[in-house]
Write a protein that holds these residues in place. Structure first.
Motif, short mmCIF file in Angstrom:
data_model
loop_
_atom_site.label_atom_id
_atom_site.label_comp_id
_atom_site.label_asym_id
_atom_site.label_seq_id
_atom_site.Cartn_x
_atom_site.Cartn_y
_atom_site.Cartn_z
N THR A 374 43.81 30.78 49.33
CA THR A 374 44.59 30.66 48.11
C THR A 374 45.31 31.98 47.83
O THR A 374 45.12 32.97 48.53
N SER A 376 44.76 33.95 45.32
CA SER A 376 43.77 34.96 44.91
C SER A 376 42.93 35.46 46.09
O SER A 376 42.71 36.66 46.23
N SER A 377 42.48 34.55 46.95
CA SER A 377 41.67 34.98 48.11
C SER A 377 42.51 35.82 49.07
O SER A 377 42.03 36.81 49.64
N LEU A 379 45.08 37.67 48.24
CA LEU A 379 45.37 38.94 47.60
C LEU A 379 44.19 39.91 47.73
O LEU A 379 44.38 41.12 47.93
N ARG A 380 42.97 39.39 47.65
CA ARG A 380 41.80 40.25 47.86
C ARG A 380 41.81 40.87 49.26
O ARG A 380 41.50 42.05 49.44
N LEU A 395 52.85 33.64 40.44
CA LEU A 395 51.66 33.88 39.63
C LEU A 395 51.29 32.56 38.95
O LEU A 395 51.86 32.19 37.93
N ASP A 397 47.87 31.31 38.29
CA ASP A 397 46.65 31.18 37.50
C ASP A 397 46.16 32.55 37.06
O ASP A 397 46.65 33.59 37.50
N GLU A 399 43.36 34.17 37.62
CA GLU A 399 42.73 35.02 38.63
C GLU A 399 43.78 35.76 39.45
O GLU A 399 43.64 36.95 39.72
N THR A 400 44.85 35.05 39.85
CA THR A 400 45.90 35.70 40.63
C THR A 400 46.60 36.78 39.82
O THR A 400 46.89 37.87 40.32
N GLU A 402 45.34 38.51 37.31
CA GLU A 402 44.44 39.65 37.15
C GLU A 402 44.38 40.50 38.41
O GLU A 402 44.32 41.73 38.35
N LEU A 403 44.39 39.86 39.57
CA LEU A 403 44.39 40.61 40.83
C LEU A 403 45.71 41.36 41.02
O LEU A 403 45.73 42.48 41.55
#
Length: 564
Positions: A374, A376-377, A379-380, A395, A397, A399-400, A402-403
């Protein structure tokens, strides 16, 4: 007027004027007899003379005017005088009439049958002018609106796995039709025509009695032609085979991709199917890297805004957002920005859904929720890849977001998109998504809102004076002279009145005062008023300026920016 006769046969005239040799004359006569084409067509197809050279030679020898049809605008009432079937069969285009005399363009003034037939149908004498066959074919396609010409991609140009196709062919109930040459021809025609016209999307839409083919050009959909209902299943299967979809599945949506070459040019199509009452609707997005790689200076930025943008994207950290509705050109702006930033000293990594265009020397990644990849995953993981610049497709959600904020706070420049109507709305949208106002204030460097507006065709646009109430609505001085123009339609713009698009931009830059307002959760109206006070030009105001300069139509501007 009756068909004009030449003192000598065309072949002999060309021979006498040393345009062809005796051997070429003999070969063209043989080719004409075997293929049932007129003599000039035989010469062109054999490559002995060009379409343009032959037409100009005929004009000179027969003392008939030669015209380039793209220099003319033909009235729709004149077009109606000659039926589409007749125009296509005889390759004749009506141009204008004076009294009982109709001027028509033809590539073959020696064809007595065509001239007599058109003259009898219209009840007028014909005044002939000459145009190239290619110009006439294109004009017929533009003004009559349906292409019946079947030509295009050769089978070997389609890039797919033969083994996979053969496997799916065995599974398909419609195996015989998939390989049918007429179906292949129909699909090839659709793709080639779309590429030549600069189409962004092709819509294959089953209806009760036929299948409608619509093209999106410069952001507007129009019906290009229809296919018989009997073609529906086989054309759908053909398209699904080309992009490795399961052709036995028609009850649930599927996604795929077609890659091919045309004239040594690579083009990709992103394909999506959707089951409807009358069958599967298929939409194909054309992804032409060359067409969509636009330099920032050619996108429609004013000189001042372009310099502002270049200064902003060279900041070492922070978040820069591009906002607007679907189809407003956000991805193109981001790709052009990344191309500008792309140097050997910068590590640029993207996470997209999907990757639309492949950028040289930029590390592009694509989300795949089915396997847990995803935004977010991804981006980590990207944060462990030593990036300088990160581009997040959207962007979506909390979580995304915030990251993305964390990435900006730890020294990275983050570029992304957001769906909002204007630039200040991006701030309130982020707060609604659960981001603390102080984090927005400390990381957002700028927000660029944009729209795409169609440009008036410079070949046919007409000057006009808007009604007084429009001046009041636009807050313009009615006593001042402006260059307002309206769309008309000609062969150059495919009778739409518009040719190409450019961007309208609204740039909000952060400063100490705006950050303070964000932290204090100022209202959207307060944010807008402050932004305008410090110099931000609204989307509508930029559009109105372009309309008063005759670049775009005021109707187009009001339609595009009415919700802002």
């Amino acid at each position: 007027m009756p068909a004009i006769k030449m003192k000598k046969p065309l072949g002999q005239l060309l021979l006498d004027n040393r345009r062809i040799t005796q051997e070429q004359l003999n070969e063209a006569l043989r080719y004409q007899s075997e293929n049932g084409v007129y003599f000039g067509k035989a010469l062109i197809e054999l490559g002995y003379i060009s379409d343009l050279d032959l037409t100009q030679f005929l004009a000179e020898q027969m003392d008939i005017p030669f015209v380039k049809l793209d220099d003319l605008t033909i009235d729709k009432e004149i077009i109606r005088l000659v039926p589409e079937e007749m125009a296509r069969k005889y390759q004749i285009v009506p141009l204008f009439k004076i009294g009982d005399q109709l001027s028509v363009a033809t590539a073959d003034p020696l064809n007595v049958e065509s001239i007599d037939t058109v003259s009898k149908h219209t009840g007028m004498d014909l005044d002939l002018v000459l145009a190239t066959e290619a110009d006439i074919e294109y004009a017929v396609e533009v003004y009559y609106g349906k292409s019946k010409k079947m030509e295009g991609l050769s089978e070997e140009n389609i890039e797919y796995e033969i083994e996979e196709i053969e496997r799916q062919r065995q599974e398909a109930k419609d195996e015989e039709n998939v390989g049918n040459s007429k179906v292949i021809e129909a699909v090839n025609t659709m793709l080639v025509q779309a590429i030549d016209m600069g189409v962004s999307d092709i819509h294959f839409e089953p209806r009760e009695k036929d299948v409608r083919i619509r093209f999106r050009v410069d952001g507007t959909l129009f019906e290009n032609y229809t296919l018989p209902k009997t073609f529906q299943a086989s054309v759908a299967s053909r398209l699904k085979v080309m992009c490795n979809m399961d052709i036995s599945e028609n009850r649930k949506p599927q996604d795929g991709r077609i890659r091919f070459k045309k004239d040594n040019k690579r083009v990709s199509l992103r394909v999506s199917t959707y089951p409807t009452y009358f069958g599967e609707k298929i939409v194909m997005r054309l992804l032409d890297k060359e067409k969509n790689q636009i330099d920032l200076k050619d996108m429609g930025f004013s000189r001042e805004m372009l310099q502002q943008w270049l200064d902003l994207i060279r900041m070492p950290n922070g978040i820069i957002l591009v906002t607007g509705p679907t189809g407003s050109g956000k991805t193109t702006t981001l790709y052009s920005t990344l191309t500008t930033l792309n140097t050997v000293s910068k590590n640029i990594i993207t996470v997209e859904d999907p990757i639309e265009y492949e950028l040289d020397n930029i590390n592009q990644g694509q989300v795949n929720p089915k396997i847990g990849v995803t935004f977010s995953s991804s981006l980590r993981t990207i944060l462990r890849q030593d990036p300088d610049i990160i581009m997040i497709g959207e962007l979506r959600d909390q979580e995304t977001v915030e990251l993305a904020v964390r990435s900006a706070l730890t020294g990275h420049l983050v570029l992304s998109t957001l769906h909002t109507n204007d630039a200040p709305s991006a701030v309130t949208r982020l707060i609604d998504m659960g981001v603390e106002p102080y984090l927005i204030a400390s990381t957002i460097r700028a927000v660029l809102a944009q729209r795409l507006v169609r440009k008036l065709c410079p070949h046919c646009k007409e000057s006009f004076v808007p009604p007084k109430h429009l001046f009041e609505r636009l807050n313009l001085d009615p006593d001042k002279e402006y260059d307002f123009y309206k769309p008309v339609g000609c062969i150059q713009c495919r009778n739409t009145g518009y040719l190409g698009r450019l961007g309208l931009f609204e740039l909000l830059t952060n400063d100490e005062k705006l950050s303070e307002m964000i932290i204090n959760e100022a209202s959207l109206d307060q944010l807008r008023n402050y932004a305008v006070k410090k110099g931000m030009v609204r989307l509508m105001q930029q559009g109105i300026k372009l309309a008063t300069e005759g670049i775009v139509s005021i109707e187009e501007v009001l339609e595009i920016t009415s919700m802002v």
